[in-house]
Design an enzyme around this catalytic site. Structure first.
Site, PDB file in Angstrom:
ATOM      1  N   ASP A  12       0.853  -1.198   0.000  1.00 22.77           N
ATOM      2  CA  ASP A  12       0.000   0.000   0.000  1.00 22.77           C
ATOM      3  C   ASP A  12       0.883   1.240   0.000  1.00 22.77           C
ATOM      4  O   ASP A  12       2.065   1.170   0.364  1.00 22.77           O
ATOM      5  CB  ASP A  12      -0.925   0.030   1.225  1.00 22.77           C
ATOM      6  CG  ASP A  12      -1.891   1.213   1.158  1.00 22.77           C
ATOM      7  OD1 ASP A  12      -2.504   1.425   0.095  1.00 22.77           O
ATOM      8  OD2 ASP A  12      -2.019   1.958   2.153  1.00 22.77           O
ATOM      9  N   SER A  13       0.289   2.364  -0.379  1.00 18.58           N
ATOM     10  CA  SER A  13       1.030   3.623  -0.369  1.00 18.58           C
ATOM     11  C   SER A  13       1.346   4.062   1.059  1.00 18.58           C
ATOM     12  O   SER A  13       2.227   4.888   1.259  1.00 18.58           O
ATOM     13  CB  SER A  13       0.195   4.702  -1.060  1.00 18.58           C
ATOM     14  OG  SER A  13      -1.042   4.830  -0.396  1.00 18.58           O
ATOM     15  N   TYR A  44      -0.635   8.627  -2.772  1.00 18.86           N
ATOM     16  CA  TYR A  44      -0.611   8.355  -4.208  1.00 18.86           C
ATOM     17  C   TYR A  44      -1.840   8.966  -4.899  1.00 18.86           C
ATOM     18  O   TYR A  44      -1.843   9.161  -6.103  1.00 18.86           O
ATOM     19  CB  TYR A  44      -0.663   6.839  -4.459  1.00 18.86           C
ATOM     20  CG  TYR A  44       0.640   6.092  -4.303  1.00 18.86           C
ATOM     21  CD1 TYR A  44       1.741   6.638  -3.644  1.00 18.86           C
ATOM     22  CD2 TYR A  44       0.759   4.800  -4.817  1.00 18.86           C
ATOM     23  CE1 TYR A  44       2.913   5.907  -3.502  1.00 18.86           C
ATOM     24  CE2 TYR A  44       1.931   4.079  -4.684  1.00 18.86           C
ATOM     25  CZ  TYR A  44       3.005   4.623  -4.024  1.00 18.86           C
ATOM     26  OH  TYR A  44       4.172   3.904  -3.892  1.00 18.86           O
ATOM     27  N   GLY A  45      -2.897   9.210  -4.103  1.00 19.72           N
ATOM     28  CA  GLY A  45      -4.218   9.566  -4.648  1.00 19.72           C
ATOM     29  C   GLY A  45      -4.244  10.790  -5.539  1.00 19.72           C
ATOM     30  O   GLY A  45      -5.128  10.926  -6.387  1.00 19.72           O
ATOM     31  N   CYS A  75      -3.713  -1.121  -2.430  1.00 19.48           N
ATOM     32  CA  CYS A  75      -4.029   0.294  -2.658  1.00 19.48           C
ATOM     33  C   CYS A  75      -4.920   0.424  -3.905  1.00 19.48           C
ATOM     34  O   CYS A  75      -4.549  -0.047  -4.979  1.00 19.48           O
ATOM     35  CB  CYS A  75      -2.710   1.037  -2.868  1.00 19.48           C
ATOM     36  SG  CYS A  75      -2.897   2.783  -3.226  1.00 19.48           S
ATOM     37  N   ASN A  76      -6.065   1.072  -3.728  1.00 17.05           N
ATOM     38  CA  ASN A  76      -6.982   1.248  -4.864  1.00 17.05           C
ATOM     39  C   ASN A  76      -6.376   2.117  -5.948  1.00 17.05           C
ATOM     40  O   ASN A  76      -6.536   1.858  -7.128  1.00 17.05           O
ATOM     41  CB  ASN A  76      -8.275   1.922  -4.395  1.00 17.05           C
ATOM     42  CG  ASN A  76      -9.164   0.965  -3.653  1.00 17.05           C
ATOM     43  OD1 ASN A  76     -10.047   0.365  -4.221  1.00 17.05           O
ATOM     44  ND2 ASN A  76      -8.893   0.791  -2.370  1.00 17.05           N
ATOM     45  N   THR A  77      -5.687   3.177  -5.522  1.00 19.54           N
ATOM     46  CA  THR A  77      -5.106   4.099  -6.500  1.00 19.54           C
ATOM     47  C   THR A  77      -4.081   3.353  -7.351  1.00 19.54           C
ATOM     48  O   THR A  77      -4.060   3.483  -8.579  1.00 19.54           O
ATOM     49  CB  THR A  77      -4.434   5.281  -5.770  1.00 19.54           C
ATOM     50  OG1 THR A  77      -5.372   5.798  -4.811  1.00 19.54           O
ATOM     51  CG2 THR A  77      -4.053   6.376  -6.730  1.00 19.54           C
ATOM     52  N   GLU A 161      -4.677   9.465   8.139  1.00 20.78           N
ATOM     53  CA  GLU A 161      -3.218   9.517   8.333  1.00 20.78           C
ATOM     54  C   GLU A 161      -2.857  10.380   9.539  1.00 20.78           C
ATOM     55  O   GLU A 161      -1.893  10.131  10.230  1.00 20.78           O
ATOM     56  CB  GLU A 161      -2.523  10.066   7.081  1.00 20.78           C
ATOM     57  CG  GLU A 161      -2.551   9.129   5.877  1.00 20.78           C
ATOM     58  CD  GLU A 161      -1.520   7.998   5.945  1.00 20.78           C
ATOM     59  OE1 GLU A 161      -0.415   8.217   6.459  1.00 20.78           O
ATOM     60  OE2 GLU A 161      -1.850   6.888   5.485  1.00 20.78           O
ATOM     61  N   CYS A 195     -11.157   2.779  -1.085  1.00 16.47           N
ATOM     62  CA  CYS A 195      -9.853   3.254  -0.630  1.00 16.47           C
ATOM     63  C   CYS A 195      -9.562   2.534   0.676  1.00 16.47           C
ATOM     64  O   CYS A 195     -10.436   2.435   1.549  1.00 16.47           O
ATOM     65  CB  CYS A 195      -9.873   4.763  -0.403  1.00 16.47           C
ATOM     66  SG  CYS A 195      -8.349   5.374   0.349  1.00 16.47           S
ATOM     67  N   THR A 196      -8.340   2.052   0.783  1.00 14.95           N
ATOM     68  CA  THR A 196      -7.981   1.225   1.942  1.00 14.95           C
ATOM     69  C   THR A 196      -8.130   1.946   3.283  1.00 14.95           C
ATOM     70  O   THR A 196      -8.291   1.311   4.312  1.00 14.95           O
ATOM     71  CB  THR A 196      -6.516   0.786   1.809  1.00 14.95           C
ATOM     72  OG1 THR A 196      -5.745   1.929   1.446  1.00 14.95           O
ATOM     73  CG2 THR A 196      -6.365  -0.284   0.767  1.00 14.95           C
ATOM     74  N   HIS A 197      -8.040   3.281   3.249  1.00 21.68           N
ATOM     75  CA  HIS A 197      -8.121   4.029   4.511  1.00 21.68           C
ATOM     76  C   HIS A 197      -9.553   4.135   5.051  1.00 21.68           C
ATOM     77  O   HIS A 197      -9.746   4.378   6.239  1.00 21.68           O
ATOM     78  CB  HIS A 197      -7.611   5.456   4.319  1.00 21.68           C
ATOM     79  CG  HIS A 197      -6.127   5.559   4.184  1.00 21.68           C
ATOM     80  ND1 HIS A 197      -5.430   4.959   3.173  1.00 21.68           N
ATOM     81  CD2 HIS A 197      -5.215   6.209   4.940  1.00 21.68           C
ATOM     82  CE1 HIS A 197      -4.143   5.239   3.307  1.00 21.68           C
ATOM     83  NE2 HIS A 197      -3.984   5.992   4.370  1.00 21.68           N
TER      84      HIS A 197
END
Ligand code: DGL
Length: 276
Positions: A12-13, A44-45, A75-77, A161, A195-197
């Site tokens: 992941d980013s 990365y988004g 990571c989706n992005t 974050e 999105c993973t977050h």
């Protein structure tokens, strides 16, 4: 580690992919895992296609070097902007027996199984939304007639974050984007947290959407689909080592990573620094 050490790589980013790792460890506990967070270059988004592709390829090569034969791009992005190129252009020359899987396809397959109305909303980063990857996956790859609306939520990753989850400021942005997507389609019955977050914001999200809307959180879905993948690919399953270990790598400060990732996972962990 024995010579056969071949962990499943999770990339992941930043920290968000830990939501996927957590579920993989829960649903597939016997395997070894390596988590790599490119925290130094997160997010990365908002980055270009070329940059996300370059960064993701570097991370994939590093995970191969560390022994992985199978990698989940959590990571989706990165799944949206880099995965297809890596699968089609890079893997055949790097090592055609290795596999790199993403998170978009499993999420879309899950939605096809559970949506009653065929009206779906996708929440994601600006990069994921603009790439139209979810829309294309529904329409062209799976050839469904599902109607898809999308909403970019640029503030949600920084909220997570920076550990602002549940604050008034965070709730303002969560409500704003959910109102936005519901205005685009008030009839949608399924919402993908693309999105993973975003699973970290689940409690806030639930406050602002009607109860009948189903939320697809990727960790659980990716775990479910990986079990299925490994059953269908015994040659890969046999190559994945099974000592129940997890190693963590970050491109940023190890101390910060250990503290933050430990908080997100709810357990203490040791990490190593890696240069991509
Ligand atoms: N992990 C990324 C994703 O799932 C979001 C974080 C970022 O922007 O780097 O899209």
């Amino acid at each position: 580690m024995d010579k056969q050490y071949s962990p499943i790589g999770v990339f992941d980013s930043g920290y968000g992919g830990l939501t996927v790792l957590k579920e993989l460890k829960k649903q597939l506990p016997k395997y070894d895992y390596i988590y790599l967070g490119d925290n130094a270059r997160n997010p990365y988004g908002t980055r270009s296609f070329e940059t996300v592709y370059q960064y993701t390829l570097e991370a994939i090569k590093k995970l191969f070097e560390l022994g992985c034969n199978l990698i989940i791009v959590a990571c989706n992005t990165a799944s949206a902007k880099a995965l297809r190129n890596i699968q089609q252009l890079d893997l055949p020359t790097i090592d055609p027996t290795k596999r790199v899987l993403g998170v978009i396809r499993p999420s879309v397959e899950k939605v096809v199984e559970i949506s009653q109305s065929g009206r779906v909303g996708v929440l994601g980063t600006v990069g994921t939304v603009n790439s139209e990857s979810y829309v294309m996956e529904f329409k062209h790859t799976l050839k469904t007639t599902i109607s898809v609306v999308q909403e970019a939520c640029p503030m949600w990753v920084p909220i997570v974050e920076n550990n602002e989850i549940g604050t008034d400021g965070a709730n303002y942005f969560v409500e704003k984007n959910l109102k936005g997507i519901l205005q685009k389609d008030p009839e949608l019955d399924t919402l993908i947290l693309g999105c993973t977050h975003y699973p970290f914001l689940l409690e806030s999200i639930k406050k602002y959407i009607p109860d009948h809307i189903q939320i697809v959180s990727q960790g659980a879905v990716v775990g479910e689909k990986l079990i299925d993948y490994l059953q269908r690919h015994p040659e890969m399953e046999m190559r994945c080592s099974k000592n129940q270990t997890t190693q963590y790598y970050t491109t940023e400060s190890v101390i910060t990573f250990e503290e933050r990732a430990g908080f997100f996972l709810g357990e203490k962990l040791r990490a190593s620094h890696v240069v991509l």
